[in-house]
Design an enzyme around this catalytic site. Structure first.
Site, mmCIF file in Angstrom:
data_model
loop_
_atom_site.group_PDB
_atom_site.id
_atom_site.type_symbol
_atom_site.label_atom_id
_atom_site.label_comp_id
_atom_site.label_asym_id
_atom_site.label_seq_id
_atom_site.Cartn_x
_atom_site.Cartn_y
_atom_site.Cartn_z
ATOM 1 N N GLN A 61 39.805 53.838 -81.033
ATOM 2 C CA GLN A 61 38.440 53.331 -80.840
ATOM 3 C C GLN A 61 37.765 54.070 -79.682
ATOM 4 O OE1 GLN A 61 36.969 51.228 -82.916
ATOM 5 N NE2 GLN A 61 35.054 51.038 -81.782
ATOM 6 N N LYS A 71 38.111 45.328 -87.829
ATOM 7 C CA LYS A 71 38.765 46.332 -88.680
ATOM 8 C C LYS A 71 40.140 45.828 -89.132
ATOM 9 C CE LYS A 71 36.135 50.056 -86.528
ATOM 10 N NZ LYS A 71 36.044 51.188 -85.584
ATOM 11 N N ASP A 127 38.962 58.418 -89.191
ATOM 12 C CA ASP A 127 37.632 58.363 -88.578
ATOM 13 C C ASP A 127 36.847 59.647 -88.841
ATOM 14 O OD1 ASP A 127 36.531 56.182 -87.279
ATOM 15 O OD2 ASP A 127 37.891 56.347 -85.570
HETATM 16 N N1 GUN Z 1 32.974 53.644 -81.666
HETATM 17 C C1 GUN Z 1 31.774 53.394 -82.268
HETATM 18 N N2 GUN Z 1 31.855 53.659 -83.588
HETATM 19 C C2 GUN Z 1 33.112 54.083 -83.824
HETATM 20 C C3 GUN Z 1 33.794 54.486 -85.002
HETATM 21 O O1 GUN Z 1 33.255 54.544 -86.112
HETATM 22 N N3 GUN Z 1 35.098 54.830 -84.827
HETATM 23 C C4 GUN Z 1 35.709 54.809 -83.613
HETATM 24 N N4 GUN Z 1 36.977 55.191 -83.541
HETATM 25 N N5 GUN Z 1 35.107 54.448 -82.511
HETATM 26 C C5 GUN Z 1 33.813 54.071 -82.625
#
Ligand code: GUN
Length: 294
Positions: A98, A54, A121
């Site tokens: 995350q 990311k 998110d």
């Molecule tokens: N863990 C798995 N997929 C995601 C996501 O799209 N965002 C976040 N913050 N954590 C994740």
């Protein structure tokens, strides 16, 4: 019939180019670029990889990223202090914590503390609540579900009036993608571990979103001829012929399904790149909203 392969990697690259251009325009108009804060708690290798990807994607399009790598034993109170600081920081347009978080931290408490305007998110309970209601627009939509719909749209697939089946009901993918399909007037069925006759349900699907996390669970003869298949699964299976000793497969048996489906996403190279592209999209959109750029 051999299915059209939906090239998520190429579609995501196009979207990243679009965003890179918008970043240039924002720098001209507002004198700054968008910023994303990434928060990683602990050392799960998969989470660390996702966060690294990311941050790299941000750098590629010119979005600033601010990263916070925290020890697994950080207290919930200290994590909340950081979230509050990021909420107050005008250089930060998006906050990504995350998931999953360690067990001693309450996920909902943390997600609820993120400013609605920075919830790139889309996991804040209010944004999810709005997504689940008619006529209420969330400020942000979760990235992987948004990426699935974007893949359908950019492939020219009509959703309105189609039978859509979502396999899986996770908070991160299954549930929100189901809500998005409903908003787009699909006739929706959600399959989960207690569903009876899953193959029979999936055979009705004009559009199948597989997000269950079980390697190659969906077989070719479960698929309606000509259906569009979006495979969200990323599962490692042992493979001695690979240097790493494993390979990644989806929730759908790709080789079988491609002989029946009208279009299908590969794993890797389908939904995965779209998740990151949608995170950049959300961060850009948040920054535009803050700066009042149409
Ligand atoms: N863990 C798995 N997929 C995601 C996501 O799209 N965002 C976040 N913050 N954590 C994740």
């Amino acid at each position: 019939m051999t299915a059209e392969i939906i090239d998520g990697k190429a579609i995501a690259a196009t979207i990243r180019q679009e965003i890179a251009q918008e970043v240039v325009e924002m720098r001209e108009k507002a004198g700054r670029v968008p910023g994303l804060a990434t928060v990683l708690v602990g050392e799960r290798p998969d989470s660390a990889t996702y966060v690294r990807m990311k941050k790299r994607a941000c750098a590629e399009v010119g979005i600033d990223s601010f990263s916070y790598d925290l020890p697994a034993d950080i207290s919930q109170a200290d994590l909340l202090v950081l979230v509050q600081e990021l909420n107050d920081n005008p250089a930060v347009d998006g906050i990504l914590v995350q998931l999953p978080l360690p067990d001693h931290i309450d996920e909902e408490t943390i997600l609820s503390a993120i400013s609605l305007e920075k919830d790139v998110d889309g996991f804040h309970p209010l944004n999810i609540g709005r997504l689940s209601m008619k006529g209420r627009d969330p400020l942000f939509v979760p990235c992987t579900p948004k990426g699935c719909i974007e893949l359908l749209d950019r492939t020219g697939v009509t959703i309105d009036g189609k039978n859509a089946v979502v396999l899986g009901r996770s908070n991160i993918v299954g549930l929100p993608v189901a809500m998005l399909l409903l908003h787009r007037n699909a006739t929706l069925t959600i399959c989960h571990s207690r569903t009876q006759n899953i193959p029979g349900v999936i055979r009705q699907a004009d559009i199948l979103i597989a997000a269950v996390g079980r390697a190659e669970m969906v077989k070719g003869d479960w698929i309606k001829p000509g259906a569009v298949v979006i495979d969200v699964g990323v599962n490692a299976v042992d493979d001695a012929s690979k240097k790493k000793g494993y390979r990644l497969v989806g929730d759908v048996d790709f080789d079988e399904a491609r002989e029946v489906a009208g279009a299908i996403t590969p794993v890797p190279g389908g939904v995965g790149p779209m998740t990151i592209a949608m995170l950049l999209r959300n961060t850009m959109d948040g920054a535009r909203r803050t700066e009042n750029i149409a």
